[in-house]
Design an enzyme around this catalytic site. Structure first.
Site, mmCIF file in Angstrom:
data_model
loop_
_atom_site.group_PDB
_atom_site.id
_atom_site.type_symbol
_atom_site.label_atom_id
_atom_site.label_comp_id
_atom_site.label_asym_id
_atom_site.label_seq_id
_atom_site.Cartn_x
_atom_site.Cartn_y
_atom_site.Cartn_z
ATOM 1 N N HIS A 183 -2.552 -1.063 -3.315
ATOM 2 C CA HIS A 183 -3.639 -0.118 -3.059
ATOM 3 C C HIS A 183 -3.336 1.200 -3.762
ATOM 4 O O HIS A 183 -2.338 1.864 -3.472
ATOM 5 C CB HIS A 183 -3.793 0.130 -1.562
ATOM 6 C CG HIS A 183 -4.213 -1.091 -0.794
ATOM 7 N ND1 HIS A 183 -4.078 -1.190 0.568
ATOM 8 C CD2 HIS A 183 -4.765 -2.264 -1.207
ATOM 9 C CE1 HIS A 183 -4.530 -2.364 0.968
ATOM 10 N NE2 HIS A 183 -4.945 -3.035 -0.096
ATOM 11 N N SER A 207 0.863 -1.182 0.000
ATOM 12 C CA SER A 207 0.000 0.000 0.000
ATOM 13 C C SER A 207 0.898 1.231 0.000
ATOM 14 O O SER A 207 1.719 1.391 -0.903
ATOM 15 C CB SER A 207 -0.953 -0.042 1.200
ATOM 16 O OG SER A 207 -1.847 1.053 1.165
ATOM 17 N N ASP A 253 -4.620 -4.762 5.815
ATOM 18 C CA ASP A 253 -5.008 -5.633 4.714
ATOM 19 C C ASP A 253 -3.914 -6.667 4.451
ATOM 20 O O ASP A 253 -2.727 -6.361 4.440
ATOM 21 C CB ASP A 253 -5.250 -4.813 3.444
ATOM 22 C CG ASP A 253 -5.767 -5.679 2.306
ATOM 23 O OD1 ASP A 253 -6.520 -6.634 2.591
ATOM 24 O OD2 ASP A 253 -5.417 -5.412 1.154
#
Length: 345
Positions: A190, A163, A283
């Site tokens: 992400h 991310s 995540d």
């Protein structure tokens, strides 16, 4: 601080910032040169950076800022222009933390959602610790090695998740793998959906393995990195083909690394492997737990190199990490595994 050469967009961004009580505007300038001049005086917590600027562009400005007075940078880019996308991705590699789509006007469709997203990104990135923003792979202080691991299965598929800080970390990790890397890779990064095609194209140009957006029903291929498209989950199906879905977000994310890792665990078991790199949030952590429970090797980026130690830390805390390594040591470990791991089955 806002850096934007268009007076119209600069005023629009100032209006967007002003309506959010979490944010305060300390400066709005029209060039990178002005930004560098103002930076020591206003000492912003976060910078909104345009990419296409007169004179010094946003990429060079990002490099200068990260070298002279490291400050969180959110790139504001036109998502439909290839040149802007390329410069934006290189700015992320140079140390910018995220990229968001440039607003057009208050009357355009989706303006409120985009304005809220810009403000949230600015607020979140303003809190990234300064100590974490540095050139990846320098001044490492890795933890002492733990006891040797039992020889794991040679992986048949590797999943990677990242991310915040991911583009530069992925360029480093995948850049150390050969073009003929013998194992397919699935990747969840992400990033705003509008930027994913450009991100995959940029990454394809800076690393040896072939990189492209994943396609529904595609068979994962050695030497290829299959990237989750924007706003779609990427999973491996029971028939070992790629599955793209718009199922509800998992842990607030779509695509979600947890969904990808769970599918790898279910289909590949101990011959699946997972890696979590830098990123905010959690995540991927629970998916990595599932993969490790199936006997697959799971790796997390060590805190000593992670730009943001959120996702890797969550995986470690939940017991999903087989080992934690500084970023430059991950690719050599993966190469040794695919060359000398225990044959699966």
């Amino acid at each position: 601080m806002i850096v934007e050469d268009s007076a119209v967009v600069r005023h629009l961004l100032a209006h967007i910032v002003a309506r959010d009580p979490r944010l305060a505007l300390v400066a709005a300038v029209g060039s990178a040169e002005e930004a560098l001049q103002e930076l020591p005086r206003v000492k912003p917590d976060v910078i909104s950076m345009d990419i296409r600027l007169p004179g010094m562009d946003g990429l060079e400005a990002t490099r200068r800022i990260m070298a002279e007075q490291p400050t969180p940078i959110v790139v504001i880019a036109d998502s439909v222009e290839d040149d802007s996308l390329r410069i934006s991705m290189n700015a992320l590699r140079a140390g910018a933390l995220s990229v968001v789509e440039k607003p057009v006007g208050v009357a355009t469709a989706g303006y409120d959602a985009l304005a809220d997203h810009i403000c949230t990104q600015l607020f979140i990135m303003s809190d990234v610790p300064l100590i974490r923003r540095r050139d990846i792979g320098t001044r490492l202080s890795p933890r002492p090695p733990g006891p040797p691991l039992a020889l794991p299965d040679r992986p048949a598929l590797i999943g990677i998740a990242a991310s915040t800080g991911g583009p530069q970390a992925l360029a480093k990790l995948l850049g150390a793998l050969p073009a003929d890397f013998p194992v397919p890779i699935l990747l969840v990064q992400h990033m705003g959906a509008a930027f994913m095609e450009g991100f995959a194209a940029w990454l394809d140009g800076v690393v040896p393995p072939k990189v492209a957006l994943a396609q529904e029903g595609e068979v994962p291929q050695p030497g290829r990195v299959h990237v989750a498209p924007g706003d779609q989950h990427l999973r491996i199906g029971p028939d070992r083909t790629l599955r793209l879905t718009r199922d509800p977000p998992v842990g607030g994310q779509r695509p979600a690394a947890t969904a990808m890792f769970h599918s790898i665990a279910e289909v590949y078991g101990s011959s699946g492997s997972g890696i979590i790199l830098t990123g905010m949030g959690e995540d991927g952590a629970r998916g990595l737990v599932a993969l490790r429970r199936q006997g697959g090797l799971t790796i997390t980026e060590d805190e000593s190199t992670a730009v943001v130690f959120g996702m890797p830390a969550a995986a470690v805390r939940l017991g999903g990490s087989s080992l934690s390594l500084p970023l430059p040591l991950i690719a050599p470990r993966v190469l040794r595994l695919v060359q000398g791991g225990r044959p699966a089955g």
